[in-house]
Design an enzyme around this catalytic site. Structure first.
Site, mmCIF file in Angstrom:
data_model
loop_
_atom_site.group_PDB
_atom_site.id
_atom_site.type_symbol
_atom_site.label_atom_id
_atom_site.label_comp_id
_atom_site.label_asym_id
_atom_site.label_seq_id
_atom_site.Cartn_x
_atom_site.Cartn_y
_atom_site.Cartn_z
ATOM 1 N N VAL A 5 13.411 -10.255 11.749
ATOM 2 C CA VAL A 5 13.880 -10.292 13.139
ATOM 3 C C VAL A 5 13.542 -11.632 13.788
ATOM 4 C CG1 VAL A 5 13.657 -9.232 15.422
ATOM 5 C CG2 VAL A 5 13.707 -7.790 13.378
ATOM 6 N N GLY A 26 17.618 -0.119 17.814
ATOM 7 C CA GLY A 26 18.070 -1.497 17.608
ATOM 8 C C GLY A 26 18.858 -2.074 18.752
ATOM 9 N N ASP A 55 8.959 7.821 12.007
ATOM 10 C CA ASP A 55 9.695 6.789 12.742
ATOM 11 C C ASP A 55 10.451 7.409 13.923
ATOM 12 O OD1 ASP A 55 11.107 3.974 12.740
ATOM 13 O OD2 ASP A 55 12.734 5.443 12.772
ATOM 14 N N GLU A 74 13.339 2.757 2.022
ATOM 15 C CA GLU A 74 12.315 1.961 1.358
ATOM 16 C C GLU A 74 11.776 2.675 0.128
ATOM 17 O OE1 GLU A 74 9.441 0.259 4.100
ATOM 18 O OE2 GLU A 74 10.916 0.524 5.709
ATOM 19 N N ARG A 127 1.259 -15.568 10.102
ATOM 20 C CA ARG A 127 0.056 -15.513 9.271
ATOM 21 C C ARG A 127 0.107 -16.553 8.154
ATOM 22 N NH1 ARG A 127 -0.856 -9.375 7.669
ATOM 23 N NH2 ARG A 127 1.399 -9.590 7.579
ATOM 24 N N GLY A 151 18.145 -3.429 11.535
ATOM 25 C CA GLY A 151 18.690 -4.649 10.959
ATOM 26 C C GLY A 151 18.290 -5.858 11.779
ATOM 27 N N LYS A 187 10.009 7.036 18.246
ATOM 28 C CA LYS A 187 11.114 6.743 19.158
ATOM 29 C C LYS A 187 11.310 7.883 20.163
ATOM 30 C CE LYS A 187 13.307 3.822 15.696
ATOM 31 N NZ LYS A 187 14.190 3.868 14.494
#
Lengths: 427, 427
Positions: A9, A128, A195, A184, A40, A302, A199
């Protein structure tokens, strides 16, 4: 402005800041200047990102006097929370895409924004690019939201859509989703509903102006949804979706007894606008007292969609900073309790494999009556070994419905409880 | 605040201001006080409206020093425009639901808002309660909108939905819509596309940041849509909708040659999210470069939904007034020309009744080639008297497609051009 994090992102945000610099400056009234990017691993190659902007000292970056806006796309609770709080305390306005943090400790961030008179924008944290928080926060602010039904996780919607379209089983659909990059390698956060629950907490806070955390959300994933469940839904001209549901529960006296916030698979009729949300798309259906039914649809994840949401926030915040006045702050002035799932009224679809003998329906109906659950419709199908009973209930406390199912499992004439699914969206 | 007009929407705004006074005050940070309501006929009974607030002197009301916000729900060009301009000139911020005025002379209002540093909010002017202008104006401000496809007129959507669902003809469906109150006794503004064209102009201004008036909009209504058109669409697994279409037309060099803004019936595939918008609902589908595909769905008209949109604006404007800074102003900094329909590239579905003889397809195909129109798919059906040819084209300038249809009408082997419909939404 400063950017915290430069993954998928973040890189896209940098790319768009460069590519659309002219447009953005015209809309803000002044150019947006990127003062630094905290990462990092500064030695990693990031296409289109000027290495001179990279720093590992995020703490110093967020308090730099030449930074007025901080955009956080690191994710996770820490160090994101500390950095956002430090930024607001030194007078910066902040933009975050961090759903985990907002769902766990949104109250701390909102309080800091109020105290510091800072902007806290987070459109990218839910669904998103779908402009959702701003409509809920601003457009519907004069209305009363009654209920929010959301498909807010693309992975599980893709899996359930495959099961519906191709009759695939859960494991087969999951493997395909993984092969296509929709899921994933460790799909737990998606398929177990974590998840979606984060939300749901954010949506409930906004819709009902009351503090809700992820811990308040009743959560069931889709791992136990079977091909039989999906086929049963099809026969009901319905479809199974993983829904994030936020409901205002009336107290019977014109007020609200509390809110019910939950994530679970549910059957919705195919005529419902949410039923046509296919593949990995997201959509949020809102029922408000005056506005009626609304739906917001789009890509839920995305790099590009999330970056688009961040840029929308960035233009708004930059305008506010130039104007010297922050945008509307979060108003969490109601203190409605989150009700336990057992207290929530829901409806059940129950499919039973039964012995094909006289009196089965009577015995089953008696168990519903004993638990004070009213039956809306019942259908008997097949004979002999294949005899089935399909029951759809009226609304009842979820605890009573669950207790009914438990007693049915023990009933001699019931060979198997083949499918149990909550029903939403057709009242 | 002052209210101009007290019909269906105005009465509902007053009712909600009273009923939700506490909520609204909490969200604004101060109570909203209604100073007066301008009406033409003060003696008419309006339930729940305090007669002491009524006045026929709208000019005096909008410039009263104790009024800081003016809400206009009169409709029409005058006196609405003069009153809104007078209000802004004396430092008031304004909210309007007036699509006709915004579509005809939005530029004058936007210029006045800029000059006077006033808020000009108009969420209720397009698609009723659907929060649409704010997302386009604010959330997608960092993105590039490529195309907007909207179902923005509930009456025509109801009629087309009835034609699709029950195979009704246009006149039959219109009569039913009139009987149910979805269509007016004189349905011209709806069925001829005037209402949708005004909304298309407003949407195009917002999406492309360029001035567009209703006169720039190519407009075709649904009065010539036949049962055969709808049946033909069904065979293509598509549905006919009246679409408001706003497209950015690229110049081939990364820029924009102009915008195409038009209202006409079109076929869209049933898998498209707009296809599932039934009855009198509205929805707007937006394609943006980063955000991808988005859709906003809801009730497009009615007193309560429109009043909800007005109240959302009212809370935002009241907060801005309290904060001393107006919200983001309209930025119409691009000056993209509105292209004529003939220059717009579209796709056609053409159904021909043909003589059942060898060489018909070759003759038809030659006419397409002569006009430089490339055929995407062709299907021959039936024999003898019932022989039909269905042609779907690739994209071509609309003028070339129209010219092709004209030459086909004159072709000896073509008995009749049974259906011509533009095709959208499946690229």
């Amino acid at each position: 402005m400063a950017l915290l994090g430069c993954g998928v992102v973040g890189t896209e945000v940098v790319r768009l800041l460069n590519e659309r610099a002219g447009d953005l400056a015209a809309r803000v009234g002044a150019p947006l200047e990127l003062a630094g990017i905290a990462v990092r691993r500064p030695d990693r190659v990031r296409e289109g990102v000027d290495p001179a902007l990279l720093t590992t000292d995020a703490e110093a970056l967020v308090t730099r006097p030449d930074v007025d806006i901080v955009v956080e796309v690191i994710g996770g609770i820490e160090p994101a929370r500390s950095l956002l709080l430090a930024a607001m305390k030194t007078g910066k306005s902040v933009i975050t895409a961090n759903k985990a943090l907002l769902a766990e400790d949104g109250a701390t961030l909102f309080a800091a924004a109020r105290e510091c008179n800072a902007d806290l924008y987070y459109e990218a944290s839910v669904a998103g690019a779908i402009p959702l928080l701003r409509p809920l926060r601003e457009s519907l602010v004069g209305d009363h939201v009654q209920r929010v039904l959301g498909i807010v996780n693309g992975t599980t919607n893709y899996i359930l859509d495959q099961m519906d379209t191709h009759g695939a089983g859960f494991n087969e659909a999951l493997e395909e989703a993984q092969a296509l990059g929709y899921a994933e390698a460790d799909p737990t956060a998606d398929v177990e509903g974590f998840d979606a629950a984060a939300k749901a907490a954010i949506l409930a806070q906004l819709a009902f102006h009351t503090p809700v955390t992820a811990a308040d959300v009743h959560r069931e994933g889709i791992t136990e949804v079977t091909a039989a469940d999906v086929a049963g839904a099809k026969e009901m001209d319905s479809v199974v979706k993983l829904l994030a549901i936020c409901e205002r529960v009336p107290d019977g006296a014109g007020g609200s007894r509390g809110v019910s916030v939950r994530v679970h698979p549910a059957m919705i009729p195919r005529t419902h606008p949410l039923a046509s949300v296919r593949e990995a798309y997201n959509a949020v259906f809102v029922e408000a007292e005056s506005a009626g039914s609304l739906m917001f649809y789009g890509a839920g994840a995305g790099g590009a969609p999330t970056a688009s949401a961040v840029l929308g926030d960035l233009v708004a915040v930059a305008r506010n900073v130039r104007g010297g006045t922050p945008g509307p702050l979060e108003v969490t002035y109601a203190e409605l309790p989150a009700l336990p799932m057992g207290d929530t009224t829901t409806r059940y679809y129950i499919q039973l494999d039964v012995a094909d003998q006289a009196g089965v329906l009577a015995a089953v109906a008696e168990e519903f009556a004993r638990n004070d659950v009213s039956i809306r419709a019942v259908r008997q199908e097949g004979v002999g070994e294949n005899a089935q009973l399909v029951v759809v209930t009226h609304r009842a406390p979820d605890a009573a419905l669950a207790a009914t199912v438990e007693t049915l499992r023990k009933l001699g004439t019931v060979r198997e409880v083949a499918s149990v699914m909550r029903v939403e969206g057709d009242e």
